[in-house]
Design a protein around this motif. Sequence first.
Motif, PDB file in Angstrom:
ATOM      1  N   TYR A  47     -10.110  -0.938   6.187  1.00  0.00           N
ATOM      2  CA  TYR A  47     -10.814  -1.052   4.904  1.00  0.00           C
ATOM      3  C   TYR A  47     -10.066  -0.320   3.798  1.00  0.00           C
ATOM      4  O   TYR A  47      -9.923  -0.828   2.675  1.00  0.00           O
ATOM      5  CB  TYR A  47     -12.229  -0.487   5.027  1.00  0.00           C
ATOM      6  N   GLU A  48      -9.606   0.900   4.113  1.00  0.00           N
ATOM      7  CA  GLU A  48      -8.897   1.684   3.105  1.00  0.00           C
ATOM      8  C   GLU A  48      -7.599   0.996   2.686  1.00  0.00           C
ATOM      9  O   GLU A  48      -7.266   0.943   1.495  1.00  0.00           O
ATOM     10  CB  GLU A  48      -8.606   3.079   3.656  1.00  0.00           C
ATOM     11  N   ALA A  49      -6.884   0.426   3.669  1.00  0.00           N
ATOM     12  CA  ALA A  49      -5.625  -0.255   3.344  1.00  0.00           C
ATOM     13  C   ALA A  49      -5.881  -1.499   2.492  1.00  0.00           C
ATOM     14  O   ALA A  49      -5.140  -1.776   1.537  1.00  0.00           O
ATOM     15  CB  ALA A  49      -4.890  -0.637   4.628  1.00  0.00           C
ATOM     16  N   ILE A  50      -6.937  -2.225   2.815  1.00  0.00           N
ATOM     17  CA  ILE A  50      -7.257  -3.417   2.021  1.00  0.00           C
ATOM     18  C   ILE A  50      -7.639  -3.023   0.606  1.00  0.00           C
ATOM     19  O   ILE A  50      -7.243  -3.668  -0.372  1.00  0.00           O
ATOM     20  CB  ILE A  50      -8.382  -4.206   2.704  1.00  0.00           C
ATOM     21  N   GLY A  51      -8.431  -1.954   0.487  1.00  0.00           N
ATOM     22  CA  GLY A  51      -8.820  -1.505  -0.852  1.00  0.00           C
ATOM     23  C   GLY A  51      -7.634  -1.068  -1.685  1.00  0.00           C
ATOM     24  O   GLY A  51      -7.547  -1.390  -2.874  1.00  0.00           O
ATOM     25  N   MET A  52      -6.720  -0.326  -1.080  1.00  0.00           N
ATOM     26  CA  MET A  52      -5.529   0.107  -1.816  1.00  0.00           C
ATOM     27  C   MET A  52      -4.638  -1.085  -2.173  1.00  0.00           C
ATOM     28  O   MET A  52      -4.049  -1.130  -3.254  1.00  0.00           O
ATOM     29  CB  MET A  52      -4.756   1.126  -0.986  1.00  0.00           C
ATOM     30  N   HIS A  53      -4.568  -2.066  -1.261  1.00  0.00           N
ATOM     31  CA  HIS A  53      -3.747  -3.255  -1.533  1.00  0.00           C
ATOM     32  C   HIS A  53      -4.324  -4.070  -2.691  1.00  0.00           C
ATOM     33  O   HIS A  53      -3.592  -4.579  -3.548  1.00  0.00           O
ATOM     34  CB  HIS A  53      -3.651  -4.107  -0.278  1.00  0.00           C
ATOM     35  N   SER A  54      -5.665  -4.189  -2.698  1.00  0.00           N
ATOM     36  CA  SER A  54      -6.290  -4.976  -3.758  1.00  0.00           C
ATOM     37  C   SER A  54      -6.160  -4.319  -5.121  1.00  0.00           C
ATOM     38  O   SER A  54      -6.153  -4.995  -6.149  1.00  0.00           O
ATOM     39  CB  SER A  54      -7.770  -5.190  -3.436  1.00  0.00           C
ATOM     40  N   SER A  55      -6.031  -3.000  -5.141  1.00  0.00           N
ATOM     41  CA  SER A  55      -5.872  -2.294  -6.422  1.00  0.00           C
ATOM     42  C   SER A  55      -4.424  -2.175  -6.847  1.00  0.00           C
ATOM     43  O   SER A  55      -4.131  -1.579  -7.886  1.00  0.00           O
ATOM     44  CB  SER A  55      -6.495  -0.892  -6.322  1.00  0.00           C
ATOM     45  N   ASP A  56      -3.509  -2.718  -6.020  1.00  0.00           N
ATOM     46  CA  ASP A  56      -2.069  -2.679  -6.313  1.00  0.00           C
ATOM     47  C   ASP A  56      -1.580  -1.250  -6.544  1.00  0.00           C
ATOM     48  O   ASP A  56      -0.766  -0.967  -7.432  1.00  0.00           O
ATOM     49  CB  ASP A  56      -1.729  -3.539  -7.542  1.00  0.00           C
ATOM     50  N   ALA A  57      -2.114  -0.307  -5.749  1.00  0.00           N
ATOM     51  CA  ALA A  57      -1.676   1.086  -5.881  1.00  0.00           C
ATOM     52  C   ALA A  57      -0.233   1.205  -5.420  1.00  0.00           C
ATOM     53  O   ALA A  57       0.112   0.779  -4.316  1.00  0.00           O
ATOM     54  CB  ALA A  57      -2.568   2.000  -5.051  1.00  0.00           C
ATOM     55  N   PRO A  58       0.666   1.770  -6.240  1.00  0.00           N
ATOM     56  CA  PRO A  58       2.085   1.847  -5.857  1.00  0.00           C
ATOM     57  C   PRO A  58       2.334   2.729  -4.651  1.00  0.00           C
ATOM     58  O   PRO A  58       3.348   2.586  -3.975  1.00  0.00           O
ATOM     59  CB  PRO A  58       2.751   2.406  -7.115  1.00  0.00           C
ATOM     60  N   SER A  59       1.390   3.677  -4.369  1.00  0.00           N
ATOM     61  CA  SER A  59       1.613   4.589  -3.243  1.00  0.00           C
ATOM     62  C   SER A  59       1.057   4.051  -1.941  1.00  0.00           C
ATOM     63  O   SER A  59       1.131   4.733  -0.919  1.00  0.00           O
ATOM     64  CB  SER A  59       0.978   5.950  -3.547  1.00  0.00           C
ATOM     65  N   ALA A  60       0.447   2.865  -1.977  1.00  0.00           N
ATOM     66  CA  ALA A  60      -0.198   2.345  -0.774  1.00  0.00           C
ATOM     67  C   ALA A  60       0.797   2.109   0.341  1.00  0.00           C
ATOM     68  O   ALA A  60       0.537   2.419   1.502  1.00  0.00           O
ATOM     69  CB  ALA A  60      -0.940   1.049  -1.103  1.00  0.00           C
ATOM     70  N   ARG A  61       1.944   1.560   0.001  1.00  0.00           N
ATOM     71  CA  ARG A  61       2.929   1.248   1.026  1.00  0.00           C
ATOM     72  C   ARG A  61       3.623   2.502   1.543  1.00  0.00           C
ATOM     73  O   ARG A  61       4.095   2.562   2.663  1.00  0.00           O
ATOM     74  CB  ARG A  61       3.954   0.254   0.467  1.00  0.00           C
ATOM     75  N   ILE A  62       3.712   3.542   0.696  1.00  0.00           N
ATOM     76  CA  ILE A  62       4.453   4.750   1.079  1.00  0.00           C
ATOM     77  C   ILE A  62       3.569   5.738   1.840  1.00  0.00           C
ATOM     78  O   ILE A  62       3.933   6.253   2.900  1.00  0.00           O
ATOM     79  CB  ILE A  62       5.041   5.423  -0.178  1.00  0.00           C
ATOM     80  N   TYR A  63       2.382   5.989   1.306  1.00  0.00           N
ATOM     81  CA  TYR A  63       1.524   7.036   1.864  1.00  0.00           C
ATOM     82  C   TYR A  63       0.318   6.485   2.630  1.00  0.00           C
ATOM     83  O   TYR A  63      -0.356   7.246   3.314  1.00  0.00           O
ATOM     84  CB  TYR A  63       1.009   7.945   0.737  1.00  0.00           C
TER      85      TYR A  63
END
Length: 734
Positions: A47-63
């Motif tokens: 859920y957290e990964a999907i939420g970060m992906h949907s918000s296009d957070a630049p740190s999602a892929r790194i952290y």
Amino acid sequence: MARGSRRYRRSAAAAARDDTLDFAQLSGDAQLSALEALVDDARTTTYEAIGMHSSDAPSARIYGADPLDAVATANEKYETAREQQQQQQQGDAAADAQLDNIGRALRAVVRLAKAHANLRDIDEQLQHGDVAVAASAVAEAAALLAELQSDPDSPKLIARASVEILNTILIKKRAALRAELDYVAAETYKISAHGPIADVAVAFSIASNADGVPYENHVTPSDLFFALAELGLARARVDALADGLVARCFVPLLRNSSEPVAVVRTKIGATMSIGAFVGPRSETGPADPVERCSQVRDKWAVVIDFVQSDIFHDVDVADDHADIYAYLGSRLWESLCPLLRESLLVPLVPDVAASIGDTQQLVPLLELEEKWLAAGLIAADALHIKAAVRDLLQAYVSKRRRGLLTTVASVLAIDDANTVVVGGDTSLIDASGKSAGHSKKSSKKVSADASLAFPRCSISARAQMLVDFARETIALTTVAQEDAENAPSTAALYFYAVRDSFCLFRCLTPRPGADDPKHAFVLFNDCEYICHHLATLGLRFRDKWPPALQASATLVDVVASYRSLARASISPVLARTKDRIHHALGNWTQSGWLLADIVEDQSLLDKAENSLALASSIVSQIAGVAAAYLPDSMHLRVLGLLIGPIAEAVSGRLRQAALIRDSVARALLRLVSAVLALPDCFRYQQANALSSETLAASKGARAPIAKYCPEWDALISQIDRLKKISAQISTTAF
């Protein structure tokens, strides 16, 4: 849940994740609690990964945490627990049910995590040029999300909001990938035309995207076809490619086989040019059909080699994309095969039936089809040209049928105003389809066949030509019986050539205007003449037709369309003429206008008389045209229809003049004298007779007007009343 239970589950999950501890050594309840905790952790992480992906957070892929790690851990422990459960001889039903619930929840989380993982790297893959990998990821993500949505237990196991978020992301990524593939396809295959010159350019690799950013991995035709197939877009792209090849390459070479074809190949691409020439140019190619067919075979072979080696560059058409390659071939052949029959096969078919056995001149055409088969573009069951050559007799009949219909169409397309007189005793058609003669010897037979007689009238030369063509062609249906094997199909071709010719007549005959009575009357006669022959045309040959043709072939069904055309041709003219008559009558058709009021006024009397004279002259004009072209019965019906409004209007006015003097009666008789002369139009202009004796006796005879104009009796009764008034008063005064 109590705090102690939560602490117990957390400790169990921690123990399960601890590599230093053996999950298999835990008790059954501890394993189940640990698995539930692991599944909850994997679900939360997803859920957290999907939420970060949907918000296009630049740190999602790194952290951001990778849900697949948590899912893999939970899945590994689940398999261990499942194995231990199967090894136990006596299982616990409650524990088994709990483990099954954990398994269903885990499978739902696995689908969700994998779908997210597939969509997470699409943008990066497109930047690197990995369109094939991106297409596989999109296709897999779509399948996983579809499984989640179709699972009835999914809403209990997975948050619907996360599934909807991934569906939204999937739509965006699919659109981005499709746009990228459209760009790559447009750059890979370019078909252009500049006047008579066409170029087909193929790029063996695409090095950069639409913005000019270089790809790390160049996109090849193989990558493009794989990506299109994964997204279900391959056939749509192949359709566009096939249409371009047909329009720019195959058809121009078929129309003009002398067009030069040149192919230039390099390491990065290939280009095929058609029509680039120097010097004088032929518009159609050689006149000899065999030589022309040979040229088309050789030129098309170059195009086929270009398709196989360059359009499908670095593609193993027998393995990798065999379905796409076969579909392209079938689309091309489906479009070109009818053109081949029309342009190459028909000219090669012998003009004489005795030469049908000689197929030597058809060898180039058969070799052309064999080239398509050898290249794998068509299957062995799609050899339509070979089948047509095998049934060359039908091709011969089809060629003759086409030639006959072409002749009919060319003649019918000419606006020929010539007419001929038919019917009556001059062209009576007996049951055998022959014309009856004028001799006394045949008069009794003619009288016996009077039910098949067509009334004497004028038809167009085109209609006569059509009927003659129908007679000659339908006679060939019996000649076809000489070849017993092909007799049914051959006879059917000739029969339907007749039907098609009648359809051509309806299509190519111009419709008359409302002010053109001659054309309308002639077209009416044409339709009646054709209907007359449609009803009896097959009577003579039906017994000699094959059984299949006897059971289904008919021409009677065409009669209804010609009856409709006959009505449509004459109705506007009659309606227009009736409107003119109504307008000419003027006050005679209006209320509040009494004859007694105008008798004393000479100017009004003259005006009323002129109105009747004008209306009567309109009838006389139409009577002259109708007498010249229509048969007697129709001519008299038309006159009755047109005289009816005049007789009704005049009789109505005369009925209003009840109490009048003798002078007024004589004035009214003079006033309607033009109307009283109309019965002269009812003389037989053309005798619809069956013998010359009857024809001579009927000249000058006049038909009873009341039979065709019911309103005439009312008018005559008023005229008789006026005559009696005038005669009685005049005698008394004398």
